[in-house]
Design a protein around this motif. Structure first.
Motif: not given
Ligand SMILES: *Cc1c(COP(=O)(O)O)cnc(C)c1O
Length: 378
Positions: A63-64, A161, A164, A185, A190
């Protein structure tokens, strides 16, 4: 009555329900002899794009990186500013920092998690290159429609973003289709979680999708032809195959989460000091990734629940600008009172589609009895 401890999240239980489908998916990938960027990845991308109602889904490593690659593709870099909620998971800010740009935090309106549109507009400068909205805890950003209007007026793209918020909707439109692009992500915990790390970008923008597709694979579309100085951020065929199976039950899982949230809301109304999260309404349908309450004596509430075998977590115990990671940035010297207050008072109750009705009732009973022992301090 069963008094076994109630875990915050029963990941094993969640994935056990897919055991057979996972085995078949694994065999399929093994038999194909292809492990990266193959048919499973393409099939999942098509299925998730259709699910979100967007033209493109580009799978990436996590997700990042989904968020980071979009900002990078938009040309965000050193000297630029990106507007971001003061209250979010640190990954939202890191995606900005990794481009060399500066995160410009904006506070929520009291009681909300997302940004106050008036403060968003006030934070825009000639250096602003994008606005990130976060659908925190699964709830589509309440003020996204106003923020979109402001963004349009200033010619700025909006990045969701949606890490979630798989399956949540605002005015009937799914998260992932509410801005110019979105980052998802598929981290195991999740709502739609892989058996490892994975993520995706969704967008209707053909050129952006094409660019992210290249950026995730060394800036290359054709092997050994590198048009961009890209990254290595790919979802593997196994994760794509697992996610394809789990996507089939995402709506069912979200429905169960919604029922649990409704039970919590009804069971926990009117307790002294306890603030419940905003309910779904005619416009907003949360994915209920987390059920987050607030209490002035949060740590004692958590300890009391732990004594009763009820595991809770804090999302997140430290406001992002107060993290060591930002200690050398000017933002660390600023004050974000709501983000700081939330960090001190938030508590996430168990939330997981495999929770039984009996477990939900035990959580409600536990919170009710612990709250009654706490003196409200206001
Ligand atoms: C989990 C999450 C991310 C990052 O996702 P990853 O797959 O762990 O890199 C970014 N933003 C939010 C709000 C998250 O909960």
């Amino acid at each position: 009555m069963n008094t076994a401890p109630i875990p915050f999240l029963n990941l094993k239980g969640i994935n056990d329900r897919h055991r057979l489908a996972f085995r078949e998916a694994f065999e399929r990938v093994l038999d194909s002899g292809w492990v990266l960027l193959g048919e499973e990845t393409a099939a999942f991308e098509r299925a998730f794009a259709a699910y979100c109602g967007v033209r493109h889904c580009v799978s990436v490593g996590n997700g990042l990186e989904a968020l980071h690659l979009v900002l990078h593709a938009w040309g965000v870099g050193p000297g630029d500013e990106v507007i971001v909620p003061s209250h979010t998971y640190i990954a939202t800010w890191l995606a900005i920092s990794h481009t060399g740009a500066t995160p410009v935090p904006v506070e929520p309106l009291p009681g909300c998690w997302d940004m106050d549109p008036a403060q968003v507009e006030a934070a825009i400068t000639p250096r602003t290159k994008a606005i990130i909205v976060v659908h925190l805890y699964g709830r589509p950003a309440d003020h996204l429609p106003e923020i979109r209007v402001i963004a349009q007026r200033h010619g700025l793209p909006v990045l969701e973003d949606a890490a979630q918020a798989h399956g949540s909707t605002l005015d009937g439109v799914k998260a992932g289709h509410l801005g110019n692009a979105a980052g998802f992500s598929f981290y195991p915990g999740k709502n739609l979680g892989a058996l490892g790390d994975a993520g995706a970008v969704t967008t209707d923008d053909d050129a952006l999708a094409h660019r992210v597709r290249m950026l995730r694979n060394y800036g290359s579309e054709k092997k050994y032809v590198n048009e961009l100085a890209g990254f290595n951020s790919r979802m593997d065929e196994l994760q794509a195959a697992f996610l394809y199976e789990k996507l089939k039950t995402l709506d069912q899982d979200n429905h169960r989460r919604r029922d649990i949230a409704t039970s919590y809301r009804l069971g926990l109304q009117g307790l002294p000091g306890l603030v419940l999260p905003l309910a779904d309404d005619a416009r907003i349908r949360s994915a209920w990734h987390l059920f987050v309450v607030r209490h002035p004596q949060r740590d004692r509430l958590a300890a009391g629940l732990a004594e009763r075998g009820i595991q809770t977590l804090i999302h997140y115990p430290t406001a992002v600008h107060r993290q060591q990671a930002y200690a050398d940035q000017p933002v660390s010297q600023r004050s974000f009172p709501l983000a700081e207050e939330y960090a001190a008072t938030l508590l996430s109750l168990p939330m997981d589609p495999t929770l039984s009705d009996q477990q939900v009732l035990r959580v409600i009973d536990g919170v009710r009895s612990v709250c009654r022992t706490l003196q409200p301090t206001g």
